[in-house]
Design a protein around this motif. Structure first.
Motif, PDB file in Angstrom:
ATOM      1  N   ILE A  76      28.775 -11.762 -10.833  1.00 19.01           N
ATOM      2  CA  ILE A  76      28.038 -11.727  -9.572  1.00 19.01           C
ATOM      3  C   ILE A  76      27.946 -10.274  -9.125  1.00 19.01           C
ATOM      4  O   ILE A  76      28.966  -9.598  -8.923  1.00 19.01           O
ATOM      5  N   ASP A  77      26.722  -9.807  -9.023  1.00 14.76           N
ATOM      6  CA  ASP A  77      26.443  -8.401  -8.675  1.00 14.76           C
ATOM      7  C   ASP A  77      26.281  -8.268  -7.169  1.00 14.76           C
ATOM      8  O   ASP A  77      25.319  -8.767  -6.593  1.00 14.76           O
ATOM      9  N   ALA A  78      27.244  -7.576  -6.540  1.00 16.20           N
ATOM     10  CA  ALA A  78      27.170  -7.289  -5.094  1.00 16.20           C
ATOM     11  C   ALA A  78      27.520  -5.827  -4.859  1.00 16.20           C
ATOM     12  O   ALA A  78      28.244  -5.494  -3.929  1.00 16.20           O
ATOM     13  N   LEU A  79      26.976  -4.962  -5.696  1.00 17.12           N
ATOM     14  CA  LEU A  79      27.321  -3.541  -5.601  1.00 17.12           C
ATOM     15  C   LEU A  79      26.555  -2.839  -4.491  1.00 17.12           C
ATOM     16  O   LEU A  79      27.135  -2.189  -3.626  1.00 17.12           O
ATOM     17  N   LEU A  80      25.236  -2.948  -4.529  1.00 17.39           N
ATOM     18  CA  LEU A  80      24.389  -2.263  -3.546  1.00 17.39           C
ATOM     19  C   LEU A  80      23.298  -3.226  -3.088  1.00 17.39           C
ATOM     20  O   LEU A  80      22.810  -4.042  -3.876  1.00 17.39           O
ATOM     21  N   GLY A  81      22.872  -3.116  -1.854  1.00 17.41           N
ATOM     22  CA  GLY A  81      21.932  -4.069  -1.285  1.00 17.41           C
ATOM     23  C   GLY A  81      20.500  -3.597  -1.281  1.00 17.41           C
ATOM     24  O   GLY A  81      20.095  -2.715  -2.045  1.00 17.41           O
ATOM     25  N   SER A  82      19.736  -4.139  -0.341  1.00 16.86           N
ATOM     26  CA  SER A  82      18.294  -3.923  -0.297  1.00 16.86           C
ATOM     27  C   SER A  82      17.892  -2.564   0.275  1.00 16.86           C
ATOM     28  O   SER A  82      16.729  -2.198   0.201  1.00 16.86           O
ATOM     29  N   GLY A  83      18.845  -1.831   0.822  1.00 18.27           N
ATOM     30  CA  GLY A  83      18.485  -0.566   1.454  1.00 18.27           C
ATOM     31  C   GLY A  83      18.366   0.600   0.494  1.00 18.27           C
ATOM     32  O   GLY A  83      18.024   1.712   0.906  1.00 18.27           O
ATOM     33  N   LEU A  84      18.625   0.382  -0.789  1.00 21.55           N
ATOM     34  CA  LEU A  84      18.576   1.478  -1.760  1.00 21.55           C
ATOM     35  C   LEU A  84      17.171   2.073  -1.831  1.00 21.55           C
ATOM     36  O   LEU A  84      16.186   1.345  -1.964  1.00 21.55           O
ATOM     37  N   ASN A  85      17.072   3.400  -1.759  1.00 17.67           N
ATOM     38  CA  ASN A  85      15.759   4.044  -1.832  1.00 17.67           C
ATOM     39  C   ASN A  85      15.741   5.246  -2.754  1.00 17.67           C
ATOM     40  O   ASN A  85      14.827   6.068  -2.692  1.00 17.67           O
ATOM     41  N   LYS A  86      16.745   5.388  -3.612  1.00 15.53           N
ATOM     42  CA  LYS A  86      16.743   6.470  -4.596  1.00 15.53           C
ATOM     43  C   LYS A  86      17.409   5.966  -5.868  1.00 15.53           C
ATOM     44  O   LYS A  86      18.235   5.043  -5.831  1.00 15.53           O
ATOM     45  N   PRO A  87      17.049   6.541  -7.019  1.00 13.26           N
ATOM     46  CA  PRO A  87      17.596   6.055  -8.290  1.00 13.26           C
ATOM     47  C   PRO A  87      19.118   6.203  -8.348  1.00 13.26           C
ATOM     48  O   PRO A  87      19.708   7.089  -7.727  1.00 13.26           O
ATOM     49  N   LEU A  88      19.738   5.332  -9.116  1.00 11.59           N
ATOM     50  CA  LEU A  88      21.187   5.407  -9.315  1.00 11.59           C
ATOM     51  C   LEU A  88      21.547   6.636 -10.145  1.00 11.59           C
ATOM     52  O   LEU A  88      20.773   7.082 -10.994  1.00 11.59           O
ATOM     53  N   HIS A  89      22.710   7.154  -9.890  1.00 11.85           N
ATOM     54  CA  HIS A  89      23.202   8.263 -10.691  1.00 11.85           C
ATOM     55  C   HIS A  89      24.724   8.201 -10.733  1.00 11.85           C
ATOM     56  O   HIS A  89      25.362   7.375 -10.068  1.00 11.85           O
ATOM     57  N   SER A  90      25.309   9.039 -11.560  1.00 11.14           N
ATOM     58  CA  SER A  90      26.755   9.200 -11.638  1.00 11.14           C
ATOM     59  C   SER A  90      27.469   7.874 -11.900  1.00 11.14           C
ATOM     60  O   SER A  90      27.099   7.132 -12.804  1.00 11.14           O
ATOM     61  N   ASP A  91      28.484   7.549 -11.089  1.00 13.80           N
ATOM     62  CA  ASP A  91      29.333   6.393 -11.380  1.00 13.80           C
ATOM     63  C   ASP A  91      28.593   5.070 -11.277  1.00 13.80           C
ATOM     64  O   ASP A  91      28.845   4.152 -12.073  1.00 13.80           O
ATOM     65  N   TYR A  92      27.684   4.945 -10.308  1.00 16.16           N
ATOM     66  CA  TYR A  92      26.931   3.692 -10.200  1.00 16.16           C
ATOM     67  C   TYR A  92      26.044   3.493 -11.429  1.00 16.16           C
ATOM     68  O   TYR A  92      25.936   2.384 -11.969  1.00 16.16           O
ATOM     69  N   GLU A  93      25.421   4.540 -11.894  1.00 12.93           N
ATOM     70  CA  GLU A  93      24.595   4.441 -13.099  1.00 12.93           C
ATOM     71  C   GLU A  93      25.445   4.026 -14.294  1.00 12.93           C
ATOM     72  O   GLU A  93      25.069   3.134 -15.075  1.00 12.93           O
ATOM     73  N   ARG A  94      26.595   4.625 -14.428  1.00 19.42           N
ATOM     74  CA  ARG A  94      27.499   4.313 -15.540  1.00 19.42           C
ATOM     75  C   ARG A  94      27.959   2.849 -15.478  1.00 19.42           C
ATOM     76  O   ARG A  94      27.978   2.147 -16.489  1.00 19.42           O
TER      77      ARG A  94
END
Length: 501
Positions: free
Chosen positions: A126-144
């Motif tokens: 179950i993915d509950a990392l980041l919600g609907s407010g994201l407005n820029k590409p993932l990077h660093s630890d979240y991307e990994r």
């Protein structure tokens, strides 16, 4: 119809509900989590399968923690929560739900910046990392972490929005985001769920009601709207006693060449089956035998390549032009004659769209409220190349207003773009309908509804919905992989009767 809100508007709706219901933010989160769990347990009933939760430290993560606790209360025992601690920030509601979770025996593991990622052996994530407010590409630890979760090849259920996927705006072709098998989203579909760029990131979605004020949501006047069955039921007009063929109008379908008569036959037959009182097809002389054999109820105006047919334009309640027509000089002349002589809305499809793309002067002369029905490539020929469906959507809104026309942009959730600056997403249809000739059938349906005195907007919305619904009624119960356009035509009257019941 349901307004589709942007991420910012959704936050406004949450805030309004919290202030005016009133309800605390953490209790609204609990309500949303219960709605998620209610859907989840009905579709994933095996309580023995291990489930992992990946939670950020914002409100989406708070949802994940609450969902884990609620599933534990429903006797799902093989649960493990992973918290991505990639910053020192955490929302109050996340912290409250973390304290509540600690009162259970659910194991919690923190994933820290640069730390090792878990070798996860669960069956469901179950993915509950980041919600609907994201407005820029993932990077660093979240991307990994997202790349790691994707390579695990587990069944993934995302809470509200897959991490890394934008709710609206351009989705880049190489975007890093969770690939979810299912998204259980709150209150409404997110706008980008309904565009083709969503395909790599979610297989399907389900919206669960969490009690956000519908009145307030409508007051935000979103340009994006979602059409469902109750909207169409309110529009359709059953037939009454003492009516006759004249009551239901006369549709003219200008279509077909010697080698493309199939398009003309499908379109004209769809108009007849969708309820036009009279249907006439303007076809080449070589297609007359085929027309009479295929559908004897359809009248004919015969044309040849050397001269324009004589047409009494005042006889017709609606005119559609384009299916299988070709792009030769005779077709250009015929379209010019239609635009010059017929001052009601015109439905332009297929080859006519390509003619309009090559003759922008004709595009500018279309009668107001005319209807264009392009697929993606036809749309781009008309209005320029586009790198994303989001940009296509914005261009369509501008061009519909500029030209004072309706643009039916065909895809899985076919979009009607209106002169009033609205985008209406259709909710019917399925992949079994991906077959040549489907667009010809849709054109005939819209022509039939216009002939029956539906407004152009009603004809578009109802026509698209009925078209897709007929396909659903044929394909889904019977698990058909392909439904041919001719089968849709013969299903139309049945589908319409059900909707009018």
């Amino acid at each position: 119809m349901q307004p589709l809100l942007t991420a910012a508007q959704i936050r406004e709706g949450d805030a309004y509900t919290i202030a005016n219901e009133p309800i605390s933010s953490v209790d609204l989160m609990e309500r949303a989590s219960k709605a998620f769990v209610g859907w989840f347990i009905n579709h994933f009933p095996d309580k023995r399968k291990p489930i992992s939760f990946y939670c950020g430290t914002g409100n989406n993560g708070g949802d994940g923690l609450a969902i884990a606790r609620l599933l534990h209360q429903h006797d799902y025992k093989k649960l493990h929560v992973y918290i991505a601690h990639f910053s020192d920030k955490a929302t109050d509601d996340f912290n409250i739900n973390l304290d509540r979770l600690k009162q259970t025996d659910i194991p919690v593991t923190e994933i820290n910046k640069g730390g090792d990622l878990p070798d996860d052996h669960s069956h469901i994530i179950i993915d509950a990392l980041l919600g609907s407010g994201l407005n820029k590409p993932l990077h660093s630890d979240y991307e990994r972490l997202v790349k790691h979760i994707n390579q695990l090849k587990k069944t993934v259920v995302a809470v509200d929005v897959p991490t890394g996927f934008f709710s609206e705006g351009e989705v880049l072709p190489d975007a890093i985001a969770i690939k979810a098998d299912l998204v259980i989203t709150f209150q409404q579909a997110k706008i980008n769920f309904l565009l083709p760029e969503s395909a790599p990131y979610l297989d399907c979605w389900e919206a669960v009601n969490i009690g956000i004020s519908e009145k307030f949501a409508r007051s935000l006047n979103s340009p994006y709207q979602f059409i469902d069955e109750k909207d169409i039921r309110q529009v359709l007009k059953p037939r009454h006693r003492f009516s006759n063929k004249g009551t239901y109008g006369h549709a003219l379908i200008i279509a077909g060449q010697a080698k493309t008569m199939g398009a003309a036959l499908l379109s004209a037959s769809a108009a007849a089956h969708a309820g036009a009182g009279l249907t006439t097809a303007c076809v080449p002389e070589s297609g007359l035998t085929a027309l009479n054999s295929y559908q004897p109820e359809i009248m004919a105006i015969v044309r040849n390549e050397d001269s324009l047919p004589e047409i009494e334009w005042d006889r017709f309640s609606s005119v559609a032009i384009g299916p299988g027509l070709g792009k030769g000089e005779d077709s250009v002349a015929l379209l010019s004659a239609v635009i010059k002589n017929y001052k009601k809305p015109i439905i332009a499809d297929a080859d006519t769209l390509n003619i309009l793309a090559e003759h922008p002067d004709l595009l500018a002369q279309l009668p107001e409220w005319s209807i264009l029905t392009p697929h993606m490539k036809e749309f781009d020929r008309l209005f320029g190349e586009h790198k994303s469906w989001w940009h296509r959507l914005q261009t369509g809104l501008k061009q519909a207003q500029k030209l004072n026309i309706y643009i039916v942009l065909k895809n899985d959730y076919t979009i009607t773009l209106s002169p009033e600056g609205k985008a209406y997403f259709n909710s019917t249809g399925n992949p079994a309908m991906a077959s040549g000739g489907m667009g010809d059938v849709l054109t005939g349906i819209i022509a039939a509804l216009l002939a029956q005195k539906y407004s152009p907007l009603q004809a578009c919305l109802a026509g698209i919905y009925i078209h897709g619904k007929a396909g659903d009624e044929l394909a889904l119960p019977n698990r058909l992989n392909v439904v041919l356009p001719g089968k849709i035509v013969t299903q139309l009257a049945v589908t319409m009767a059900k909707l009018m019941a």
